[in-house]
Design an enzyme around this catalytic site. Structure first.
Site, short mmCIF file in Angstrom:
data_model
loop_
_atom_site.label_atom_id
_atom_site.label_comp_id
_atom_site.label_asym_id
_atom_site.label_seq_id
_atom_site.Cartn_x
_atom_site.Cartn_y
_atom_site.Cartn_z
N ASP A 110 0.83 -1.20 0.00
CA ASP A 110 0.00 0.00 0.00
C ASP A 110 0.87 1.27 0.00
O ASP A 110 1.87 1.33 0.73
CB ASP A 110 -0.86 -0.03 1.28
CG ASP A 110 -1.89 1.07 1.33
OD1 ASP A 110 -2.73 1.12 0.42
OD2 ASP A 110 -1.85 1.88 2.28
N GLU A 125 1.65 -0.51 -5.09
CA GLU A 125 0.71 0.57 -5.42
C GLU A 125 1.55 1.85 -5.38
O GLU A 125 1.78 2.42 -4.33
CB GLU A 125 -0.43 0.66 -4.40
CG GLU A 125 -1.45 1.72 -4.79
CD GLU A 125 -2.14 2.42 -3.63
OE1 GLU A 125 -3.23 2.96 -3.84
OE2 GLU A 125 -1.59 2.46 -2.51
C1 GLC Z 1 -4.32 3.09 -0.66
C2 GLC Z 1 -5.54 2.23 -0.54
C3 GLC Z 1 -6.67 3.06 -0.04
C4 GLC Z 1 -6.29 3.60 1.31
C5 GLC Z 1 -4.98 4.37 1.25
C6 GLC Z 1 -4.43 4.63 2.62
O1 GLC Z 1 -4.43 4.06 -1.63
O2 GLC Z 1 -5.81 1.62 -1.77
O3 GLC Z 1 -7.86 2.34 0.04
O4 GLC Z 1 -7.30 4.47 1.77
O5 GLC Z 1 -4.00 3.64 0.58
O6 GLC Z 1 -3.94 3.46 3.21
#
Ligand code: GLC
Length: 569
Positions: free
Chosen positions: A225, A285
């Site tokens: 994440d 991500e």
């Molecule tokens: C990422 C996740 C999202 C979350 C954010 C903070 O972007 O996909 O759902 O709110 O991180 O952890």
């Protein structure tokens, strides 16, 4: 460290012939269909209205029959769920609402029995405010060492009354919150999600231990994440422009996104994964500039990174072709394979998105309902066509739960049920992401359409019975059967190679004007995909016999607008 018995249980693992005729084992993730499970909304086994691990276990046969290679489970850890579980209180335990650690272990092992890999979501950028470390930091006085695991600092001004910097939270408002003793802590997301200080050796070691914990339990991979956010500029400069976004796009030397120091940390994770068998993987991500992304994919860093370009793309043959071309080339340059994503738990579902008038800004989770001219049928047709685009491509395709049912965005959730912190943080100007997180309709009837016995934590819109898996199963024209068929075909035809050729439709019987509106590609295996983005039907250069599947219309006839077809050539 003891390695568990190999988790490389994939009955789907394949070998590929190389140019010299030898057989190479291809790591499973290079061509996997990975199904994203938003566990809170997937299946509720105990009637409390919230999805859980045992609910997911009960649906493993469904996922096996759908044909997916892997599941990615959104955070399932102990959490007060201030941000749907991305606020982790204990990385080594499961949220009470979701079950127990033993349930999770059983899930991993049963998934493996079905030939399904398990990717666990890890959240290194921030913890929950209820994590033991933050509880300790908060209750300790300024200067106490426990505060150094987070970014806790005095503010500006004589009485520290101004935050340390002008940074903003992705969810709206300032990125700093003041503690009762006057110091401030950093949270790039909600105040319930304090950012950890990755300069601290204990933070680095703790995270390696957490990865080890899940690797030892058979996790096949990690979705990381906010992978581009963990390192901060420790001089804490103000920013010239502040925007509440997750990307570093226009800002050089951004103080908290995509900093060079990230890479030495990733390498320690990768080294750890490399000590395990079974092609364990990490997918990032990372919302960074396209030219920076390859840095994350160097051989000693991530295996994969999500490519969100298609997810953000307007419905256009030219735009889709360019994205595909670039993504395939960029992945090849770093020895990875591309990833394809049409939606996830953070964005408006594509069956709705594609039905909005061109140019509508859907990205900021708008507070108002659908434009009056939302075209539901159009959105659904395009979503089905887009599915054939991404399921036919080489590389790894991520399918968000409900995509295979053609679920639309639940636009009209009543304000009182909204749970996403974006709703409050934006002063009710942005509705947030709940509309794509509504519990899955499994059955035609029942109080929550088979999701569970209790009231679901978010209500399902009226009319969702027809979207249920039960209503669609066995119906040849349903979206579920389209996915099943395409995934099965991909396995037999398309997945065994990583070749892709974008075709010029004028070489396949279409005139210039038609060609400008058509995307056409061919895989090494001969699988050919053709998509009509235009407004008039176009001729398909295939016979009825060589046609494999189409997203709408009748085999052997011209291809309708907003429709895709696969054939062999
Ligand atoms: C990422 C996740 C999202 C979350 C954010 C903070 O972007 O996909 O759902 O709110 O991180 O952890």
């Amino acid at each position: 460290m003891t390695n568990p018995p190999s988790s490389a249980s994939g009955s789907h693992s394949e070998t590929a012939a190389t140019a010299d005729g030898s057989q190479n084992q291809v790591p499973w993730w290079r061509r996997a269909i990975t199904y994203q499970v938003y566990i809170r909304s997937f299946a509720d086994s105990n009637g409390d209205g919230t999805g859980d691990v045992n609910g997911l276990r009960s649906k493993l046969p469904y996922l096996r029959d759908l044909g997916v290679d892997a599941i990615w489970i959104n955070p399932w850890y102990a959490s007060p769920l201030a941000d749907g579980g991305y606020d982790v209180a204990d990385y080594r335990n499961i949220a009470e609402q979701y079950g127990t650690l033993a349930d999770a272990e059983a899930l991993i092992s049963e998934a493996h029995d079905h030939g399904i890999k398990v990717i666990v979501d890890v959240v290194p950028n921030h913890t929950s405010e209820q994590h033991a470390w933050f509880v300790e930091a908060k209750s300790s006085p300024p200067g106490h060492p426990s505060r150094n695991r987070y970014h806790i600092r005095p503010g500006q001004g004589a009485d520290s009354e101004q935050p340390p910097t002008n940074w903003t939270s992705v969810f709206g408002g300032p990125a700093w919150t003041r503690l009762p003793d006057g110091e401030w802590y950093l949270h790039l997301f909600a105040p319930e999600q304090p950012d950890m200080n990755w300069e601290h050796p204990e933070v680095r070691q703790e995270f390696l231990d957490v990865l080890t914990f899940w690797l030892d339990r058979g996790a096949d991979g990690f979705r990381v994440d906010v992978a581009h956010g963990i390192v901060k500029d420790m001089t804490f400069p103000d920013m010239a422009e502040t925007t509440e976004v997750l990307v570093s796009n226009t800002y050089d030397n951004h103080p908290h996104w995509d900093r060079d120091g990230i890479h030495e940390i990733i390498r320690t994770w990768r080294s750890l994964l490399n000590t395990y068998d079974g092609d364990r993987m990490m997918v990032a991500e990372a919302w960074v500039r396209p030219e920076r992304l390859p840095l994350y994919l160097r051989p000693d860093e991530y295996h994969q990174s999500f490519n969100f370009d298609l997810l953000e793309a307007e419905w256009s043959a030219g735009v889709f072709s360019t994205i595909i071309d670039k993504a395939v080339a960029a992945a090849a340059d770093v020895g990875s394979t591309p990833t394809w994503v049409l939606s996830n738990h953070d964005v408006m579902r594509e069956a709705t998105r594609y039905g909005l008038p061109a140019g509508t800004d859907w990205r900021r989770w708008p507070a108002t309902g659908p434009a009056e001219d939302l075209n539901v049928g159009l959105g659904q047709r395009r979503a089905r066509a887009a599915a054939l685009v991404v399921l036919g491509l080489p590389g790894s395709t991520y399918v968000y739960q409900g995509e295979e049912l053609g679920l639309p965005e639940a636009w009209d959730l009543p304000e009182e049920v909204l749970d996403d912190p974006v709703w409050e943080r934006s002063n009710h100007t942005q509705k947030g992401r709940d509309g794509c997180r509504v519990p899955i309709p499994w059955a035609k009837d029942g109080p929550s359409l088979g999701f569970g016995d209790g009231d679901p934590w978010l209500p399902q819109p009226a009319g969702w019975s027809g979207f249920s898996a039960e209503a669609q199963a066995g119906q040849p024209d349903s979206t579920l059967e389209l996915y099943r068929r395409a995934i099965a075909l991909r396995r037999t035809l398309g997945a065994a190679d990583e070749d892709l050729e974008l075709l010029d439709p004028t070489q396949h019987g279409l005139n210039e004007a038609e060609s400008a509106e058509v995307l056409m590609y061919r895989r090494g295996s001969g699988l050919t995909c053709m998509v009509n983005f235009g407004s008039a039907p176009v001729t398909v250069p295939a016979s009825t016999e060589t046609e494999l599947v189409r997203s709408g219309g009748i085999a052997g006839t011209p291809l309708d607008p907003d429709t895709a077809v696969w054939f062999t050539a």
